[in-house]
Design an enzyme around this catalytic site. Structure first.
Site, PDB file in Angstrom:
ATOM      1  N   GLU A  21      -8.276  44.079 -23.126  1.00 19.93           N
ATOM      2  CA  GLU A  21      -9.620  43.602 -23.486  1.00 19.93           C
ATOM      3  C   GLU A  21     -10.630  43.876 -22.370  1.00 19.93           C
ATOM      4  O   GLU A  21     -11.787  44.183 -22.637  1.00 19.93           O
ATOM      5  CB  GLU A  21      -9.585  42.106 -23.819  1.00 19.93           C
ATOM      6  CG  GLU A  21      -8.622  41.715 -24.939  1.00 19.93           C
ATOM      7  CD  GLU A  21      -8.744  42.577 -26.188  1.00 19.93           C
ATOM      8  OE1 GLU A  21      -9.884  42.975 -26.533  1.00 19.93           O
ATOM      9  OE2 GLU A  21      -7.719  42.868 -26.813  1.00 19.93           O
ATOM     10  N   GLY A  77      -5.021  39.757 -32.260  1.00 17.38           N
ATOM     11  CA  GLY A  77      -4.405  39.240 -31.052  1.00 17.38           C
ATOM     12  C   GLY A  77      -5.446  38.731 -30.078  1.00 17.38           C
ATOM     13  O   GLY A  77      -5.367  37.619 -29.572  1.00 17.38           O
ATOM     14  N   HIS A 105     -12.008  47.301 -22.540  1.00 21.60           N
ATOM     15  CA  HIS A 105     -13.055  47.431 -23.558  1.00 21.60           C
ATOM     16  C   HIS A 105     -14.450  47.123 -23.019  1.00 21.60           C
ATOM     17  O   HIS A 105     -15.442  47.492 -23.653  1.00 21.60           O
ATOM     18  CB  HIS A 105     -12.768  46.486 -24.726  1.00 21.60           C
ATOM     19  CG  HIS A 105     -11.825  47.035 -25.740  1.00 21.60           C
ATOM     20  ND1 HIS A 105     -12.007  48.258 -26.342  1.00 21.60           N
ATOM     21  CD2 HIS A 105     -10.697  46.515 -26.287  1.00 21.60           C
ATOM     22  CE1 HIS A 105     -11.024  48.468 -27.205  1.00 21.60           C
ATOM     23  NE2 HIS A 105     -10.220  47.425 -27.184  1.00 21.60           N
ATOM     24  N   ASN A 115     -15.190  40.722 -27.001  1.00 20.61           N
ATOM     25  CA  ASN A 115     -16.606  40.360 -26.943  1.00 20.61           C
ATOM     26  C   ASN A 115     -17.114  40.515 -25.505  1.00 20.61           C
ATOM     27  O   ASN A 115     -16.488  40.033 -24.557  1.00 20.61           O
ATOM     28  CB  ASN A 115     -16.804  38.912 -27.388  1.00 20.61           C
ATOM     29  CG  ASN A 115     -16.115  38.616 -28.697  1.00 20.61           C
ATOM     30  OD1 ASN A 115     -16.395  39.243 -29.709  1.00 20.61           O
ATOM     31  ND2 ASN A 115     -15.196  37.662 -28.657  1.00 20.61           N
TER      32      ASN A 115
END
Length: 891
Positions: free
Chosen positions: A334, A297, A337, A301
């Site tokens: 994200e 999905g 993260h 990075n």
């Protein structure tokens, strides 16, 4: 760091990378990339062998320099000349330089090419997807999360493109052969190895883009991209330091207008996370790149988030609640993260949940309180996890990963949803504030380092004073979860824990785990006041004093990762009180009650009729999220008994009786003054009534879509109703509606939400020729990332469940090859075969796969076969129970 990895599949740690100088030249005209990587090494133990990871790259010009030996060794055959070979001494430093070349293809892994249609032509750009083990496909490296290093990345590209990487650009200049000053004495040698002067490329203009050096990081979160991108820019102010950092969302120019909302979400959540963790976001910028072709999905990075169009695009002129939530969840997950996974990284993939579970549980409910995120978690994550974990073929949250095939498979509901659910349970038990303080302690102790489970437990134990390992270890290291059976006694209740399996009560050999279970026992005293006692059940069974003449309930707030089984009389009493609203039992309690009732019916602990009775009792419910749990579970029944016409007729009538009154009350029009709850309930009611075949709802949806087809004006179809409208129109229509949906899917300017709806609609056709065209289209005309949408759509269509399963079997080797190395092939397996329902189906599947190498998808296959066995048993056990319950209702 240990001296030697504990498994043969891990790289030896005799030599460790400290820093990479990586230069990549991207040639989109020839679909190739080439580069040179210079790796500074720390020699930890004397060795004459260097082992690193490389896949599908052509290697040349390997040079090893040793400062201690004051020597240089060259290699063109991947093994050093034994006449000049000398062991690298311990505690020395060395530099390894490797030139390499690779192909740019649509593999959706490594460094790959994505394409899109714009101004009538196909255009391309490149990006990376390295998690979990694909950095080695882009450059030679030590491709393991433990082996962190810093990265100085340089990109060489055509001057009319944009290059992106984890860090900001520090310099960019036009390349002029023989005249460009590299600014680094090592780079001229690297540039000289690149083929700037080949064939027609002399006339091309190239540029050199250098990026700031990264902090220490794992290879799987390194990222770079090149193409003709546009961007929107914003910023945020750090609440910790006051620093202002730029935020951008990049995309191709045709969809840049749909990226504003993703940018806004990012700007909201970053300061929120900084405050929660008490750690400032450490990089100078945070970009997001939206990709047309993407396997997962989205991907975290560091400094350059990447993901699908459906993860980050929202049409500002057609905003529907579901898509707004989707973009919010993806972007915020994200961004989380950037701390979990990037600053602090799991030591090996066994501990993936330390990244993904925390990414799910650190929710954004404080930013969007009207969304009731914690309550929604129960259906979106907790129930999803329990459904998968109710199988013998499940796996522990912390799972041994010996190779890449195994690693790819554990990106599932257990690493994400169960891990998040277990952490949410712990947070509730110890208190959220103390839990988050412990998480902050954990992160601060392991900045730029790698961790295992005990590191997280130590942080939370320190902040709470609770023996967290004793409480939590079995939840992480053991497969499955318990069901609590409640028996009422003269003095209170007796509670027993056993492993819960969807196939029925667990045999003794599968029922050995004793979990430490936070009970959260809700009771009501003589004054009517509600209290919650946080007992822990850490034995097989125990008794608790509670006045059973009054209301009580285990798992108050549905924070526990377990099911609770009451006798029917108590279950109905709880349901009747719950139907009165929030006085005693909360929204979370009501959602969990519905899910537990149906799960216990499926496993044979209870009857389907008891679960249907609970639903009937709650038919006056006002909250969307309770109706959401009801609709999910009624859909499960319809999907299981899809070949039993009488039961289908009765269940659909029951659904119409429940949802049509809501449609009549709420109507079809959406207002900016509607609450999120009202909008979602309207959408769900219309979907359920339409799917259940209500004549008036179907006719209204068809009328609105017909107007759209004839006029091109979609204003008559609210964005929230577009999916059910187009699916209904194609299902009830013919070739014209099918081709309209196909054209919508193929139109490059169609927003992602409507594109996905068009895929599902094509699969809803009842026209055999249209379905045959869809099969061919999947093989020849569909983006690889979209294949799963078509397969799921074909499974939603009861008329195509078996034919689509046969289609996948007939084309299995082609599909397997197409998805080689990708995450999503396991979803092809589970998505295609999960809704079959007979013993013949089961035997055919077993026979089909018995001679296949299933190592890439063995979890998905085992779980699918077990789900099929459970459905067969459920149908055999409960058919007459449902028939009798429906007959008593007059259905």
């Amino acid at each position: 760091m240990t001296n030697v990895p504990t498994d043969d599949f891990r790289l030896p740690l005799d030599v460790k990378p400290k820093h990479y100088d990586l230069t990549i030249r991207t040639d989109l005209n020839r679909d190739v990339f080439e580069g040179v990587v210079k790796i500074d090494l720390e020699v930890r133990k004397q060795t004459s062998t260097i082992v690193l990871n490389v896949v599908d790259l052509e290697i040349s010009d390997v040079i090893l320099r040793s400062s201690a030996l004051k020597s240089e060794q060259s290699d063109t055959a991947r093994s050093l000349d034994p006449r000049s070979e000398r062991a690298l001494p311990a505690a020395s430093e060395a530099t390894l330089s490797i030139a390499f070349t690779g192909k740019l293809a649509g593999s959706m892994m490594g460094y790959y090419k994505s394409s899109f249609q714009h101004d009538g032509s196909t255009k391309s750009y490149t990006l990376t997807q390295f998690e979990p083990t694909a950095a080695r496909r882009a450059f030679p490296c030590w491709d393991e999360p433990l082996l962190k290093a810093t990265f100085a990345i340089t990109m060489i590209s055509r001057t009319d493109t944009v290059s992106l990487s984890n860090m900001p650009v520090v310099s960019e200049e036009i390349y002029t052969a023989g005249a460009t000053d590299s600014g680094d004495e090592a780079l001229p040698e690297l540039f000289s190895r690149l083929s700037f002067h080949n064939e027609d490329q002399v006339k091309d203009e190239w540029k050199i883009t250098r990026f700031l050096t990264t902090p220490p990081m794992s290879t799987y979160i390194v990222a770079f991209a090149n193409g003709k991108f546009s961007y929107l820019e914003g910023s945020y102010k750090s609440p910790l330091s006051g620093a202002i950092r730029p935020l951008r969302v990049y995309s191709t120019p045709d969809v840049i207008n749909q990226t504003q909302y993703a940018l806004e979400v990012k700007a909201k959540v970053i300061p929120h996370y900084e405050q929660i963790f008490d750690i400032e976001y450490p990089l100078p910028k945070l970009d997001t790149l939206v990709a047309h072709d993407f396997d997962a999905g989205a991907m975290e990075n560091w400094g350059l988030i990447t993901g699908r169009t459906s993860a980050f695009l929202l049409d500002p002129d057609r905003v529907d609640v579901a898509m707004r939530k989707r973009v919010t969840v993806f972007q915020s997950h994200e961004v989380a993260h950037m701390w979990f996974g990037n600053i602090t990284t799991m030591e090996w993939w066994d501990y993936l949940y330390l990244n993904e579970g925390m990414g799910e549980v650190i929710i954004v409910g404080t930013i969007y309180p009207e969304w009731k995120v914690d309550s929604e978690f129960i259906s979106e994550h907790l129930n999803d996890a329990l459904e998968l974990d109710a199988k013998l073929s499940s796996h522990p949250i912390e799972v041994h990963c010996p190779d890449a095939n195994q690693i790819n498979q554990i990106f599932d509901s257990l690493s994400y949803a169960k891990a998040a659910s277990v952490l949410r349970m712990l947070s509730n038990h110890v208190g959220q504030e103390r839990f988050l303080k412990g998480v902050s302690t954990y992160l601060k102790k392991h900045l730029y380092a790698n961790t295992v489970t005990k590191d997280l437990w130590e942080g939370i134990s320190e902040s709470t004073g609770v023996n967290v390992p004793q409480l939590m270890d079995n939840w992480i290291s053991k497969t499955g979860f318990p069901v609590l059976s409640v028996t009422e006694t003269q003095d209170g209740i007796h509670v027993r824990q056993d492993r819960f399996l969807e196939t029925g009560p667990a045999e003794e050999k599968d029922n050995q785990t004793i979990w430490s279970i936070p009970l959260a026992l809700l009771s009501v005293d003589e004054t009517g006041k509600v209290k919650i006692d946080n007992f822990v059940l850490d034995t097989r069974e125990a008794s608790f004093n509670v006045d059973t003449q009054r209301h009580f309930k285990l798992n108050a707030g549905t924070f526990g990762v377990y099911r609770v089984h009451y006798l029917d009389e108590r279950l109905y009493r709880i349901a009747r009180e719950a139907a009165e609203g929030d006085t005693i039992f909360s929204l979370n309690d009501r959602i969990g009650l519905v899910h537990d009732a149906m799960a216990l019916a499926k496993s044979g602990h209870a009857s389907v009729s008891s679960a249907l009775t609970v639903v009937d009792i709650l038919k006056g419910e006002q909250e969307f999220l309770v109706w959401d749990s009801i609709s999910r579970n009624l859909h499960l029944l319809v999907s299981t008994w899809w070949e039993h016409e009488d039961i289908m007729h009765g269940l659909n009538k029951f659904r119409r009786d429940l949802f049509v009154p809501l449609v009549k009350r709420l109507g079809y029009e959406y207002s900016s003054t509607d609450s999120v709850d009202t909008s979602q309930l309207r959408t769900r009611a219309i979907e359920q009534a339409g799917n259940a075949g209500d004549f008036d709802v179907v006719a209204e949806l068809q009328r609105r879509f017909k107007h759209y087809m004839e006029s091109g004006d979609r204003a008559a179809i609210p964005a929230d109703l577009f999916r059910i409208s187009i699916i209904t129109a194609v299902k009830q229509g013919g070739r014209g509606e099918y081709e309209f949906a196909k054209a919508l899917y193929e139109n490059p300017i169609t927003p992602p939400s409507e594109s996905i709806s068009a895929m599902y609609a094509m699969c809803a056709s009842q026209d055999t020729s249209c379905i045959e065209d869809t099969f061919s289209y999947i093989l020849n005309g569909v983006r690889k990332q979209d294949v799963i949408y078509f397969l799921l759509g074909l499974q939603r269509n009861h008329q195509t469940r078996r034919s689509s399963a046969r289609f996948v079997m007939d084309n299995f080797f082609e599909l397997e090859k197409r998805f080689e190395g990708n995450f999503s092939f396991k979803d092809v397996i589970s998505g295609t075969f999960c809704n079959l329902s007979t013993q013949t189906d089961y035997e055919r599947l077993e026979e089909f796969f018995k001679d296949k190498d299933t190592s890439r998808y063995h979890y998905a296959l085992s779980q699918t076969l077990e789900a099929l066995r459970a459905s067969i048993a459920w149908i055999d056990r409960s058919t007459m129970d449902i028939v009798d319950w429906l007959a008593k209702r007059g259905d």
